[in-house]
Every structure is written in C-alpha cells, then in structure tokens.
Scaffold this motif. Sequence first.
Motif, PDB file in Angstrom:
ATOM      1  N   MET A 190      -7.071  -3.745 -11.291  1.00 48.75           N
ATOM      2  CA  MET A 190      -7.713  -3.394  -9.826  1.00 48.75           C
ATOM      3  C   MET A 190      -6.969  -4.907  -9.996  1.00 48.75           C
ATOM      4  O   MET A 190      -6.648  -5.269  -8.669  1.00 48.75           O
ATOM      5  CB  MET A 190      -8.508  -3.544  -9.920  1.00 48.75           C
ATOM      6  CG  MET A 190      -8.676  -3.590  -7.863  1.00 48.75           C
ATOM      7  SD  MET A 190     -10.819  -2.427  -7.505  1.00 48.75           S
ATOM      8  CE  MET A 190     -10.130  -1.046  -8.145  1.00 48.75           C
ATOM      9  N   ALA A 191      -7.437  -6.000 -10.812  1.00 49.73           N
ATOM     10  CA  ALA A 191      -7.031  -7.742  -9.776  1.00 49.73           C
ATOM     11  C   ALA A 191      -5.703  -7.340 -10.291  1.00 49.73           C
ATOM     12  O   ALA A 191      -5.238  -8.884  -9.546  1.00 49.73           O
ATOM     13  CB  ALA A 191      -7.340  -8.376 -11.740  1.00 49.73           C
ATOM     14  N   THR A 232      -2.590  -4.734   4.189  1.00 50.23           N
ATOM     15  CA  THR A 232      -2.966  -2.566   3.657  1.00 50.23           C
ATOM     16  C   THR A 232      -3.230  -2.698   2.310  1.00 50.23           C
ATOM     17  O   THR A 232      -4.167  -2.437   2.880  1.00 50.23           O
ATOM     18  CB  THR A 232      -1.672  -2.116   4.649  1.00 50.23           C
ATOM     19  OG1 THR A 232      -1.248  -1.820   5.549  1.00 50.23           O
ATOM     20  CG2 THR A 232      -2.576  -0.189   4.121  1.00 50.23           C
ATOM     21  N   LYS A 233      -2.669  -3.110   1.567  1.00 44.94           N
ATOM     22  CA  LYS A 233      -3.015  -2.804   0.116  1.00 44.94           C
ATOM     23  C   LYS A 233      -4.830  -3.656  -0.115  1.00 44.94           C
ATOM     24  O   LYS A 233      -5.050  -3.717  -0.798  1.00 44.94           O
ATOM     25  CB  LYS A 233      -2.004  -3.289  -0.985  1.00 44.94           C
ATOM     26  CG  LYS A 233      -2.002  -2.764  -2.084  1.00 44.94           C
ATOM     27  CD  LYS A 233      -0.553  -3.255  -2.695  1.00 44.94           C
ATOM     28  CE  LYS A 233      -1.517  -2.065  -4.938  1.00 44.94           C
ATOM     29  NZ  LYS A 233      -0.331  -2.967  -5.164  1.00 44.94           N
ATOM     30  N   PHE A 234      -4.034  -4.862   0.231  1.00 40.63           N
ATOM     31  CA  PHE A 234      -5.404  -5.699   0.316  1.00 40.63           C
ATOM     32  C   PHE A 234      -6.955  -5.310  -0.094  1.00 40.63           C
ATOM     33  O   PHE A 234      -7.372  -5.194  -0.180  1.00 40.63           O
ATOM     34  CB  PHE A 234      -5.395  -7.363   0.601  1.00 40.63           C
ATOM     35  CG  PHE A 234      -6.415  -8.195   0.652  1.00 40.63           C
ATOM     36  CD1 PHE A 234      -6.848  -9.098  -0.333  1.00 40.63           C
ATOM     37  CD2 PHE A 234      -7.148  -8.358   1.668  1.00 40.63           C
ATOM     38  CE1 PHE A 234      -7.698  -9.746  -0.514  1.00 40.63           C
ATOM     39  CE2 PHE A 234      -8.334  -8.923   2.104  1.00 40.63           C
ATOM     40  CZ  PHE A 234      -8.243  -9.664   1.195  1.00 40.63           C
ATOM     41  N   GLN A 235      -6.617  -4.965   2.205  1.00 46.58           N
ATOM     42  CA  GLN A 235      -7.766  -3.631   2.241  1.00 46.58           C
ATOM     43  C   GLN A 235      -8.225  -2.400   2.141  1.00 46.58           C
ATOM     44  O   GLN A 235      -9.447  -3.013   1.509  1.00 46.58           O
ATOM     45  CB  GLN A 235      -7.907  -3.302   3.617  1.00 46.58           C
ATOM     46  CG  GLN A 235      -7.316  -4.977   5.449  1.00 46.58           C
ATOM     47  CD  GLN A 235      -6.801  -4.835   6.236  1.00 46.58           C
ATOM     48  OE1 GLN A 235      -6.725  -2.720   6.442  1.00 46.58           O
ATOM     49  NE2 GLN A 235      -7.300  -5.742   6.766  1.00 46.58           N
ATOM     50  N   GLN A 244     -12.564  -0.211  -2.135  1.00 47.86           N
ATOM     51  CA  GLN A 244     -13.203   0.175  -2.992  1.00 47.86           C
ATOM     52  C   GLN A 244     -13.787  -0.489  -3.968  1.00 47.86           C
ATOM     53  O   GLN A 244     -14.110   0.116  -4.669  1.00 47.86           O
ATOM     54  CB  GLN A 244     -11.244   0.576  -4.088  1.00 47.86           C
ATOM     55  CG  GLN A 244     -10.805   1.177  -3.695  1.00 47.86           C
ATOM     56  CD  GLN A 244      -9.052   1.437  -4.429  1.00 47.86           C
ATOM     57  OE1 GLN A 244      -9.128   1.273  -5.450  1.00 47.86           O
ATOM     58  NE2 GLN A 244      -8.298   2.461  -4.008  1.00 47.86           N
ATOM     59  N   ASP A 245     -13.348  -2.102  -3.696  1.00 45.62           N
ATOM     60  CA  ASP A 245     -14.549  -2.781  -4.480  1.00 45.62           C
ATOM     61  C   ASP A 245     -14.842  -3.811  -3.678  1.00 45.62           C
ATOM     62  O   ASP A 245     -14.045  -4.926  -3.707  1.00 45.62           O
ATOM     63  CB  ASP A 245     -14.348  -3.249  -5.533  1.00 45.62           C
ATOM     64  CG  ASP A 245     -15.010  -4.190  -6.232  1.00 45.62           C
ATOM     65  OD1 ASP A 245     -16.078  -4.452  -5.642  1.00 45.62           O
ATOM     66  OD2 ASP A 245     -14.500  -4.725  -7.751  1.00 45.62           O
ATOM     67  N   PRO A 246     -16.359  -3.887  -2.738  1.00 41.29           N
ATOM     68  CA  PRO A 246     -16.766  -5.348  -1.605  1.00 41.29           C
ATOM     69  C   PRO A 246     -16.804  -6.297  -2.600  1.00 41.29           C
ATOM     70  O   PRO A 246     -16.485  -7.594  -1.740  1.00 41.29           O
ATOM     71  CB  PRO A 246     -17.572  -4.454  -1.606  1.00 41.29           C
ATOM     72  CG  PRO A 246     -17.249  -3.457  -1.348  1.00 41.29           C
ATOM     73  CD  PRO A 246     -16.828  -3.317  -3.211  1.00 41.29           C
TER      74      PRO A 246
END
Length: 432
Positions: free
Chosen positions: A1-2, A15-18, A23-25
């Motif tokens: 995910m990183a 979009t992908k960033f949001q 998924q992980d706040p």
Amino acid sequence: MAAELYDAVSKGDITKFQKLVAQDPYLVESASFACSRNVLHIATMRGQTAMVEEVLNMNPWLSRSLDSQQSSPLHIAAAQGRFEISRKLLSVAPETRWWRDCRDMNPVHIAAVNGHVEILGHLLEESLLPAMERVGRGQTVLHLCVKHGQLTTLQFLVDKLWELVEAVDEDGETLLHLAVRSTQLEILKYLVESKKIRSKPNSMGITPLQILNRSPPGTAHYSEMGRIIDTWFAPVVHYREVLPKMNDAVMVVAVLIATMAFQNAVNPPGGVWQDDASSHKAGDAVIAYTHPAIYKSLLKTNDMAFFSSLLIIFFITSGMTSKSIYALGSAIFCMLVSVTAIALSYKASVEATTPGTKLPVAGRIVAGIGLLLFLQIFYRIAISIFYYVREKRRIRRQELLLILHPYASSIVYDRLLIVHYFQVFYSRVNCP
C-alpha cells in the motif's frame, strides 16, 4: 500500500490517493519514504500542486514535518522553484520560513541560491527578517548569491537589504572578495557600477585587488576583472575613512611650525641685549636695532606662521576636520601658508645673522620644493621595486602613476584617491 501511495502522490492521481486513504485513514500520517520524507515532501518534489492542496486539507501539520536533512516541504518548494506550492505551504505554516535545514539555511537562503526571485518576493512580503539571518561562517544571503553566481537574485535583494551590502563574514570578506575569488565577472561589474559597496581589506589585510593579482593569469576573465578593478579600485574609498589619518599628519606639522615660530619669537636670531643703554634696554632683540627692516619682515612672517598653525590646531581639536572635507581643506591651506611663512622667516633670520648674505626667495623655495619632490619620487620608486619583488607581478599603469606623482590627484569632492594609494603601498611595505 505504501508503494501504491507513493505512485499516486508522484503522479498526482487524487482519485487513487483518496481511495487508499479511505482504506487506511492513518496512511497519510504513518507513511514514510526515503530520507524520512512524507507524502507532502513527495508531492512537493514532483510539483503536484493539486495533490499538495489535497494533503494539506487532510493533514496541514505535515507541512511542519522535517525529513532526515531537516528540510520542510517549504525548503523543497523553494529549492525547486514551485511558486504555487510554496504559496500554499506558507499560508498553512508561515513559521517554516525561519526553519533551517542541515546546511543551516532557511527557505529564503535556498530560494536565493537557486535564483527563484518570485518565491523570494513572496517569502519576504510580510518581513525581511528571515533574509537577515546568517548561515555558516557568518555569511549573509547576499554572500550566497555571489558564491553561486545568482546575479538576478542579488539585484533583487540588494534593493531590499541595503544594510547588508557591506556586511562581512567571519573572515572579514565582502561581496567583492567573493566575486573575485569565484570569478563572477557579471556580479563584479554590477557591484562596481552600482557603487553600493566600498573596497576594503579582509581580516588578513587582503583586498580584492590582491586576490586577483595572486590568481593565475590564465584564470577565466582575469584581464577583464583586472580592468574593472583598476578603473574603480581607488575612487570607492570615501573620504571619511582617511580624514582621521590626515588629521594626525597635519597636526604634527602644525605643532612643529608653531613651536618653531614661538621659539623664534622668544629667542630671536642674534640674541637679545644683556644690559641697559641709552639706545636699548635689556631683553630687547639685537636685530631690531641692527637690521630694523629685516626684523619687521621677520616679525610679520613669524606671526603669520604661528597664528596659521594655531588656526590649524583649532580646526583639528574642534573635530571639524573629521567631519567636513571643506574644514580639512581649510586646514591644509593654512598649513601651506604656515610652511611658506616659516620659510620666509628662515630667510630673514639668515640675512640678519650672516652679513652680506642676500637669499633669493623664489630660488630657495623652488629648490626646497624640488628637493622634497625628488626625495618623495625616489622613495616611491623604491616602494614600487620592493612591491614588484614581493608580489612577483607587473605594476599596473595607474598604480605606478600615483606612486610617482603623489600630488597628481588630491581632494576630488568626496574622494581622496592618492591617500588611499599611500595606505595601500605603505601597508604592503610594512606588513610582516
């Protein structure tokens, strides 16, 4: 995910960033990349303005986060010339304009070194104080501009930071020293033509001219820089720097002439009568009775020498000559009058005490002045030869002219050219 987060931030894929943040706040706060950089560092490095704004909306405290080099996102924006990003970062964390990185530089220093004038102007809108901060070895932001050849930012900052133009670093070096050392021809031209800075030696007594002279002749722009310094080196010295030293010299001459005139008055040539008689009284000057005409001339010239010397002493002790070039000029004029008067007094004394002697005034004065000029020229030729042997270089024509003709240029409004050259050559001779 990183890895996905790094890819989304680098490409500006909001979009992908949001989606990843959903998924992980805690992903934005916890993600750390190379050199301890966070997502805001990465977005700033990639120039993703929209992504920077998105991250700041989520977590504005990331703008105050530092990487392993102690750089904030504002440092990176200033280095890369990201104006819009730096404006957004500054609005969220204005205090970061003061923060220093591992090189002891704040964002103002970094923007100046990289030639980003627009960012500099924005960083200094509210206060000029961040630009007043000094970096390693006491160098100012102007020193950094010269070292890195940033003429545009130097011109921009000189108008705002005029009080730093003549600032020196821990080695006593000015902008001129650095311009010559780093062979920055255009910056040297600008500093010379702007007339905003004066040439002075550093803490080791070395001037920019000496730095150039010790450089290899094959150095880039050597001849052009030599021409610029040659035509400007002496006139940049302000008269207030040399007035105190000239005062000392004039005071010595004035006291000496006043002493001579006083001694001549209380002990006239030929002595005084020791007894009373019908024709004279004890204590009267013998010359007053034996050569009355010569004695009157002696009194006039002696009085002129004495009182003109007292006037010089008044000018200097009152402090007028240390503040006004006109007062110093008046003192020098009085000194010329005093010297001429004491010479005429000497003539009268010799004629009175040596029977049959008639000294031609003009001839004696011309001969004395000629002898003095010959001795001065001989002394300056010796200085020039010593300087040539010491420095191993050819003396430039302007320097040789001022050595051989010490009175070719005297007081020109607020400049004392020749006095400065005297100081330069005497210091070279007397230095260990």
